[in-house]
Write a protein that holds these residues in place. Structure first.
Motif, short mmCIF file in Angstrom:
data_model
loop_
_atom_site.label_atom_id
_atom_site.label_comp_id
_atom_site.label_asym_id
_atom_site.label_seq_id
_atom_site.Cartn_x
_atom_site.Cartn_y
_atom_site.Cartn_z
N GLN A 14 13.64 0.74 10.44
CA GLN A 14 12.67 0.89 9.37
C GLN A 14 11.82 -0.38 9.24
O GLN A 14 10.60 -0.31 9.05
CB GLN A 14 13.37 1.19 8.05
N GLY A 18 7.63 -0.82 9.90
CA GLY A 18 6.72 -1.51 8.98
C GLY A 18 6.06 -2.70 9.63
O GLY A 18 4.87 -2.96 9.42
N ARG A 51 -2.65 1.37 2.65
CA ARG A 51 -2.32 2.54 1.83
C ARG A 51 -2.53 3.84 2.59
O ARG A 51 -1.78 4.81 2.39
CB ARG A 51 -3.15 2.52 0.56
N GLN A 52 -3.51 3.88 3.47
CA GLN A 52 -3.72 5.07 4.30
C GLN A 52 -2.56 5.34 5.24
O GLN A 52 -2.36 6.46 5.69
CB GLN A 52 -5.01 4.94 5.11
N HIS A 53 -1.78 4.27 5.54
CA HIS A 53 -0.67 4.40 6.47
C HIS A 53 0.68 4.25 5.76
O HIS A 53 1.66 3.81 6.36
CB HIS A 53 -0.82 3.36 7.59
N ARG A 54 0.73 4.61 4.48
CA ARG A 54 1.97 4.73 3.71
C ARG A 54 2.66 3.40 3.43
O ARG A 54 3.86 3.36 3.17
CB ARG A 54 2.95 5.70 4.38
N GLY A 55 1.91 2.33 3.48
CA GLY A 55 2.44 1.04 3.06
C GLY A 55 1.94 0.69 1.68
O GLY A 55 1.00 1.32 1.16
N SER A 56 2.54 -0.31 1.06
CA SER A 56 2.14 -0.73 -0.27
C SER A 56 2.04 -2.25 -0.34
O SER A 56 3.06 -2.94 -0.17
CB SER A 56 3.17 -0.24 -1.30
N TYR A 101 7.53 -1.19 2.77
CA TYR A 101 7.49 -0.02 3.64
C TYR A 101 8.89 0.57 3.72
O TYR A 101 9.81 -0.08 4.21
CB TYR A 101 6.99 -0.41 5.03
N MET A 102 9.07 1.77 3.18
CA MET A 102 10.35 2.46 3.20
C MET A 102 11.46 1.59 2.61
O MET A 102 12.58 1.55 3.11
CB MET A 102 10.70 2.90 4.63
#
Length: 270
Positions: A14, A18, A51-56, A101-102
């Protein structure tokens, strides 16, 4: 003396996913590092891409930091706050990003030269890139931390650069900065070895400068070199375990060189 225990983590894949996302951000970001763009412009582009790729993005509020990423320009060695001042030819701009990320904290930094880049600035950037890869040379040594730090001292001697004082690598996992701290002094640098099931995950991130290694903290919390010399930095995430040694998480082997001579001649892949 109190000894901090190694920080071991159960889900390196994981973290690797990221880390590879941030590497993709940095490779795409090259197009934004141009004359006339600004730190705030870079911040906005990075946040949207992440954010488009599911990160914060997760730097804002960390120890009071006011922005979503760090943008360190020229003499700023750490904790630079993005601003609206346009980039100029020859600037060295280091972008330092932390995301979640996750459930993992992911931390990386890359330096860029605003073209046209004078030879001395490019040499600084190249040296910083080489310094960031040194754990790969030490990857299977019995004491890889000491060996990587010794290689760093050799690189600094050969290149005429210095590592900025007071900065160090660190373990990373569910939190951003976790023990143990990983200084770049061969006498005390240690990289613990985890197991294949629970590898030790860490960041290696020396900041290089051709001038004074002393840093001065500014009112906004950033750190600059005492004599105004420029800085450059690349930060990578690695894992270490007793079977495979040290492995780079954020880049694939085809994107870097793991042999000693190649690492010490390498240039950033942008």
């Amino acid at each position: 003396m109190t000894h901090e225990s190694p920080t071991l983590h159960p889900a390196p894949e994981q973290a690797a996913r990221g880390a590879r996302l941030l590497a993709e951000v940095f490779q795409q970001l090259r197009s934004q590092l141009v004359i006339g763009n600004t730190g705030t412009g870079v911040e906005q582009w990075c946040v949207e891409y992440i954010r488009q790729h599911r990160g914060s993005p997760s730097l804002r509020g960390y120890n009071g930091f006011p922005a979503r990423i760090c943008v360190n320009r020229n003499e700023v060695a750490a904790h630079g706050v993005p601003d609206g001042v346009p980039f100029s030819p020859g600037d060295i701009v280091t972008v330092d990003i932390v995301i979640e990320y996750m459930g993992w904290k992911i931390d990386s930094a890359w330096s860029y030269g605003i073209p046209p880049v004078p030879g001395e600035q490019q040499r600084l950037i190249n040296s910083a890139w080489q310094a960031s890869l040194l754990p790969l040379i030490a990857r299977m040594r019995p004491d890889p931390g000491r060996h990587a730090a010794e290689l760093l001292q050799h690189l600094l001697s050969e290149s005429g650069m210095r590592a900025c004082d007071g900065l160090a690598g660190h373990a990373i996992g569910r939190e951003l900065h976790m023990p143990p701290r990983i200084p770049y002094d061969p006498r005390i640098c240690s990289i613990p070895s985890g197991s294949p099931q629970q590898p030790f995950v860490f960041c290696w991130e020396p900041v290089l400068t051709p001038g004074s290694s002393s840093l001065v903290q500014q009112p906004d919390g950033s750190f600059i070199t005492a004599d105004g010399s420029p800085t450059a930095q690349f930060e990578h995430m690695f894992r270490c375990d007793s079977r495979q040694g040290i492995r780079l998480l954020n880049l694939q082997p085809a994107q870097i060189y793991a042999q000693r001579d190649a690492v010490l001649r390498a240039r950033p892949p942008w």
